[in-house]
Structures are given as structure tokens and as C-alpha cells.
Design an enzyme around this catalytic site. Structure first.
Site, PDB file in Angstrom:
ATOM      1  N   GLY A 152      83.296   8.826  12.270  1.00  0.00           N
ATOM      2  CA  GLY A 152      82.091   9.472  12.243  1.00  0.00           C
ATOM      3  C   GLY A 152      80.963   8.689  11.665  1.00  0.00           C
ATOM      4  N   SER A 153      81.533   7.809  10.657  1.00  0.00           N
ATOM      5  CA  SER A 153      80.605   6.882   9.810  1.00  0.00           C
ATOM      6  C   SER A 153      79.674   5.987  10.713  1.00  0.00           C
ATOM      7  CB  SER A 153      81.328   6.264   8.733  1.00  0.00           C
ATOM      8  OG  SER A 153      81.619   7.014   7.886  1.00  0.00           O
ATOM      9  N   TYR A 161      76.788  15.162   4.262  1.00  0.00           N
ATOM     10  CA  TYR A 161      77.548  13.957   4.419  1.00  0.00           C
ATOM     11  C   TYR A 161      77.783  13.581   5.645  1.00  0.00           C
ATOM     12  CZ  TYR A 161      81.294  10.500   3.554  1.00  0.00           C
ATOM     13  OH  TYR A 161      81.667   9.100   3.302  1.00  0.00           O
ATOM     14  N   ASP A 216      75.702  16.889  13.824  1.00  0.00           N
ATOM     15  CA  ASP A 216      77.116  16.106  13.531  1.00  0.00           C
ATOM     16  C   ASP A 216      78.252  17.025  13.413  1.00  0.00           C
ATOM     17  OD1 ASP A 216      79.061  14.926  12.027  1.00  0.00           O
ATOM     18  OD2 ASP A 216      77.783  14.127  10.378  1.00  0.00           O
ATOM     19  N   GLU A 217      79.285  16.855  14.513  1.00  0.00           N
ATOM     20  CA  GLU A 217      80.251  17.524  14.784  1.00  0.00           C
ATOM     21  C   GLU A 217      81.458  16.965  14.347  1.00  0.00           C
ATOM     22  OE1 GLU A 217      80.358  20.770  16.403  1.00  0.00           O
ATOM     23  OE2 GLU A 217      78.269  20.662  16.522  1.00  0.00           O
ATOM     24  N   VAL A 218      81.356  15.831  13.388  1.00  0.00           N
ATOM     25  CA  VAL A 218      82.521  15.095  13.039  1.00  0.00           C
ATOM     26  C   VAL A 218      83.492  15.862  12.421  1.00  0.00           C
ATOM     27  CG1 VAL A 218      83.078  13.210  11.661  1.00  0.00           C
ATOM     28  CG2 VAL A 218      81.185  13.073  13.018  1.00  0.00           C
ATOM     29  N   LYS A 219      83.348  16.730  11.549  1.00  0.00           N
ATOM     30  CA  LYS A 219      84.319  17.433  10.827  1.00  0.00           C
ATOM     31  C   LYS A 219      84.433  18.823  11.264  1.00  0.00           C
ATOM     32  CE  LYS A 219      85.485  18.231   6.062  1.00  0.00           C
ATOM     33  NZ  LYS A 219      84.800  18.079   4.528  1.00  0.00           N
ATOM     34  N   THR A 277      83.745  -4.748  18.445  1.00  0.00           N
ATOM     35  CA  THR A 277      84.521  -5.241  19.548  1.00  0.00           C
ATOM     36  C   THR A 277      85.387  -4.289  20.157  1.00  0.00           C
ATOM     37  OG1 THR A 277      84.287  -7.271  18.403  1.00  0.00           O
ATOM     38  CG2 THR A 277      85.731  -7.380  20.090  1.00  0.00           C
TER      39      THR A 277
HETATM   40  C1  LIG Z   1      80.057  15.933   8.650  1.00  0.00           C
HETATM   41  C2  LIG Z   1      80.588  14.464   8.598  1.00  0.00           C
HETATM   42  N1  LIG Z   1      80.056  13.378   9.280  1.00  0.00           N
HETATM   43  C3  LIG Z   1      80.656  12.427   9.209  1.00  0.00           C
HETATM   44  C4  LIG Z   1      81.565  11.928   8.468  1.00  0.00           C
HETATM   45  C5  LIG Z   1      82.095  10.509   8.187  1.00  0.00           C
HETATM   46  O1  LIG Z   1      83.390  10.419   9.012  1.00  0.00           O
HETATM   47  P1  LIG Z   1      84.490   9.336   8.582  1.00  0.00           P
HETATM   48  O2  LIG Z   1      84.876   9.378   7.291  1.00  0.00           O
HETATM   49  O3  LIG Z   1      85.778   9.480   9.788  1.00  0.00           O
HETATM   50  O4  LIG Z   1      83.729   7.974   9.032  1.00  0.00           O
HETATM   51  C6  LIG Z   1      82.177  12.735   7.694  1.00  0.00           C
HETATM   52  C7  LIG Z   1      83.464  12.305   6.841  1.00  0.00           C
HETATM   53  O5  LIG Z   1      83.827  13.353   5.857  1.00  0.00           O
HETATM   54  C8  LIG Z   1      81.828  14.085   7.751  1.00  0.00           C
HETATM   55  O6  LIG Z   1      82.337  15.186   7.001  1.00  0.00           O
END
Ligand SMILES: Cc1ncc(COP(=O)(O)O)c(C=O)c1O
Length: 439
Positions: free
Chosen positions: A110-111, A137, A239-242, A296
């Protein structure tokens, strides 16, 4: 005598131990349970902060990993077109209904997805400023960290020109009773006196702010906010990561908030423990410039095959409906506990992204920070793992695998209730929790 796993871990792994909230060791894991070094099994209500979307050792993930290594075996999408990467991109474009003239970029976390989105947006729009929320975050690398502002990141300054606004928090509005209005008033002030909105490239949104305290915004807040921003040509990034990908009881959490993003970022659950992330964004952003992010091994066969398996499993096992049902079941259980325990001030969440805020006084809402650390530690001792989030570190957070069963959800509520009772009865000492700095 040989050092224990925890001692060896503390000696060689940097920057992690202090974040932990209990002395968990992981020898193995199966289903929704982690197996400790000594063979004890604990129910995982954290799912590695949402990453273990399908739990552990899911046959579909094992099979996809093997296929990725044997049948597809591409190490990167950078040097040639591979079926698994192309088909996965096509599939993500299908599940994002707003993707009309969009493309996909793959990364590993996600970062890096949020970081890359920022660079692409800056290049394509020529706008160097971003708008984000206090308590957000978005990641742990320089770019994505620079638009985040969780208290744990005070070591890194926000990026120059970042504009931050409070997240509308119905339980703790910044002023008055109307959580949304106070934020809009502040935004109007900022756009007039602080920062010309036409300088802002994008608004970064967590549709349910997780690390900031599992905050569900008031109905319509994000819809109106995004409309206000769009008037100034500000792109909307969800941001749908979490909290996305089935977890909220929808494919995407923004769907529950009824706003339409331009850009969607995925991570964590997309690989259910195998590193993969993705950006879905308009072609005019993604194609503006080549080489805005060269990593890569992106789009490699193992990651992309596993992501296909995750999407297949969400569909085949009806996990969006399960997230919704188990989430309602757990929230109902927590609300029952709230009636018996004054420590629980608020229960909130969507699907299987749930938080319960601990307070010392229902009038003043004084955050029960040390109590939250104790509840989490006691939960671990009783056989259930979850951690806590929030600006005051007082909100235990549940982001279990979407495969959680009805019986496991009952077990979860029962053990959380036991942990709260034990903490109320003073069964966890200050010294015990002091060993875990948490965050
Ligand atoms: C909403 C959100 N976006 C991005 C990230 C970053 O994801 P990652 O730690 O897997 O790189 C997180 C991590 O907790 C998160 O909660």
C-alpha cells in the site's frame, strides 16, 4: 541455553518490537488461527492489520503460488506482457465501476501504491500540493508517509505544502455537534485564507479512517467533501488498502460512502499475505510520463496469480456477504458488552473493519489509553489477537480474515468481553503492559 525466538527477534529485527502489543510468536498458521512457538493456537482478529484477507494456508492461495512459480513464472511486468498481470489489470478495471478510461499500475505494498499515485498526480496535473486528513495513514515510505499524520509518525515532517483537515468524527466532533459542518467550515477558511484550492492535485481519503481510530464518517460527509474538491479540479484518491476489497461489506469502502473516486489504491488483502499493490487511475494520469515508478519485480507471476485467487475466492465463497454478516454479529455483541461495561464508549465500523473506543468517563469521554493496551494484552493471554489504533491509542481494532466463521465471531466477542472484565478487575498490571510500547 539458546535464546528464545522473541529474544532473537529483539536482537536482529529493527523498529518492530516496540510496536507490538503482546509477546506473540508465530510458528505457523491455519485458517483464522495463528499457532505459537509452543503450539498454542490463538484466534486472529487482526489478520496482520487486514493483510491476511483469506486467513492462512487457504488452498486457493497455495495453488496460485505454485502456479505462479511453475506455469507463469514471470518475474516482472516491466520486460514483457504476461497473461497473469494483464488479466489481473483487466479484472481490477472491471471491479472499479468508475474506471472508464483508466489503467493499472502494480506495486508491492500500500505504501508504494500511494507514493506512486502521488508522483503520477503531481506530474500529470502540475499541482504540487495535496489535501489529507489528520490521523491518516497512507504508508511508510517517504512520499506516502509525507501525506500521513498519525501521531506515530511525528518523527517525519509532512511534505511541504500539505494541507490537512480533521476527519469528521461523529463521536468526537472538533467543535459543536455537527462533525461534518465543523470540517467544512475549516475547509472554507483554508481555501480562502490558507491555500488556493487550484494548487491542490489530489485529496487522499481513507473512506473509514483506520489507524486514526476506525472512524466511520457521518453519512454524506465524504460525498459532499469530494464534490467541493472536484469543483477546483482536485482529484479524489480512495485509499482502499486496509478497509477495501470486500472487507467493508462492499467491494470498496468508498461505495458505502457514495462518492466516486478518480484514483483507487489497493494493497494488503489483494495478496492475502503475498506482497502486491495496485493503483487504478485515469489514463491521463498514468500515461502522462513513463518511468514514474520503476520497481523491478512488480506484476510478477506469483503476486498476480495469488491476487486472481483472492478475487476468485471473494466471489466463490461469498466473502463480501460474510464480511457484512460477521461484522453485524460482532458489532451487536460489542454493543451488548457496551451495556455492561462503562469502559466501552463507542462501537463502530463497516463489515469486518471494526473499532470500539475505550473511555474512562461517558460524560468527558476521557480516553482510556492504558486500559486499551491492557485489554489487548489480556485478549492475547486468553487466546485472541487484535491491536489498537486511534489518536489516543484507545480504540481496539478488529480486521480479521473475511473467512471468519459465525462460531469464531461468537468466540471473539466472548473473549473480548472476558478481557474487558479482567482489566476492570485489575488482573493486568501496569508493569505487564509497560513491556509493550505500542503506538
Ligand atoms: C489505509 C492504509 N494505506 C496504506 C497503508 C500502507 O500499507 P503497507 O504497510 O502494506 O505498505 C496502510 C498500512 O497500514 C494503511 O492502513
Amino acid at each position: 541455553m539458546a535464546n528464545s525466538l522473541l529474544e532473537r527477534d529483539a536482537m536482529v529485527l529493527a523498529g518492530i518490537g516496540k510496536l507490538r502489543t503482546y509477546p506473540l510468536t508465530i510458528r505457523n498458521a491455519r485458517g483464522n488461527r495463528l499457532i505459537e512457538e509452543d503450539g498454542r493456537e490463538v484466534l486472529d482478529l487482526s489478520g496482520a492489520a487486514g493483510a491476511a484477507l483469506l486467513g492462512y494456508g487457504h488452498p486457493a492461495v497455495i495453488d496460485a503460488t505454485q502456479r505462479g512459480l511453475t506455469e507463469c513464472a514471470s518475474a516482472s511486468d516491466m520486460f514483457g506482457a504476461s497473461e497473469s498481470a494483464v488479466a489481473l489489470a483487466e479484472r481490477l478495471l472491471e471491479i472499479v465501476p468508475e474506471a472508464t478510461d483508466h489503467k493499472v499500475w502494480f506495486g508491492h505494498s500500500g505504501s508504494d501504491a500511494n507514493d506512486t499515485a502521488m508522483r503520477a498526480i503531481t506530474a500529470a496535473t502540475g499541482r504540487k500540493r495535496f489535501l489529507s486528513f489528520y490521523g491518516a495513514y497512507h504508508g511508510g515510505v517517504s512520499g506516502s508517509m509525507s501525506v500521513s499524520s498519525h501521531p506515530s509518525q511525528q518523527h517525519s515532517l509532512p511534505r511541504a505544502g500539505l494541507v490537512q483537515i480533521p476527519y469528521a468524527n461523529p463521536y468526537r466532533p472538533i467543535s459543536g455537534d455537527d462533525a461534518a459542518k465543523s470540517v467544512f467550515d475549516y475547509l472554507d477558511f483554508l481555501f480562502t485564507c490558507g491555500c488556493p484550492p487550484d494548487d491542490i492535485g489530489a485529496l487522499f481519503i481513507e473512506p473509514l479512517q483506520s489507524d486514526g481510530g476506525m472512524l466511520v464518517p457521518p453519512p454524506g460527509f465524504l460525498k459532499e467533501l469530494t464534490e467541493r474538491c472536484r469543483r477546483h479540479g482536485i482529484l479524489i484518491v480512495s485509499d482502499e488498502v486496509k478497509v477495501g476489497l470486500g472487507r467493508p461489506g462492499h467491494w470498496h469502502c468508498y461505495q458505502a460512502e457514495e462518492f466516486a473516486p478518480d484514483v483507487v489504491t489497493f494493497g494488503k488483502g489483494l495478496g492475502s499475505g503475498v506482497p502486491i499493490s495496485a493503483i487504478v487511475a485515469p489514463c491521463h494520469v498514468m500515461d502522462f510520463q513513463e518511468a514514474f515508478a520503476l520497481i523491478t519485480t512488480t506484476g510478477n507471476a506469483v503476486s498476480t496469480c495469488v491476487a486472481h485467487a483472492v478475487l476468485d475466492t471473494i466471489e466463490n465463497e461469498d466473502l463480501i456477504a460474510n464480511a457484512q454478516a460477521r461484522g453485524e454479529q460482532i458489532k451487536a455483541g460489542l454493543r451488548d458488552l457496551q451495556e455492561r461495561h462503562a469502559l466501552i464508549g463507542d462501537v463502530r465500523g463497516r463489515g469486518l473493519a471494526i473499532g470500539f473506543e475505550l473511555i474512562r468517563d461517558r460524560e468527558t469521554k476521557e480516553p482510556a489509553t492504558s486500559e486499551a493496551a491492557k485489554v489487548v494484552l489480556r485478549g492475547y493471554q486468553l487466546g485472541v489477537v487484535f491491536t489498537y489504533v486511534g489518536m489516543f491509542s484507545n480504540v481496539p481494532e478488529l480486521t480479521p480474515p473475511l473467512t471468519l466463521s459465525e462460531a469464531e465471531a461468537d468466540e471473539a466477542v466472548q473473549l473480548i468481553g472476558q478481557a474487558i472484565s479482567d482489566v476492570e478487575q485489575g488482573k493486568v498490571s501496569d508493569e505487564e503492559v509497560a513491556a509493550f510500547a505500542g503506538w
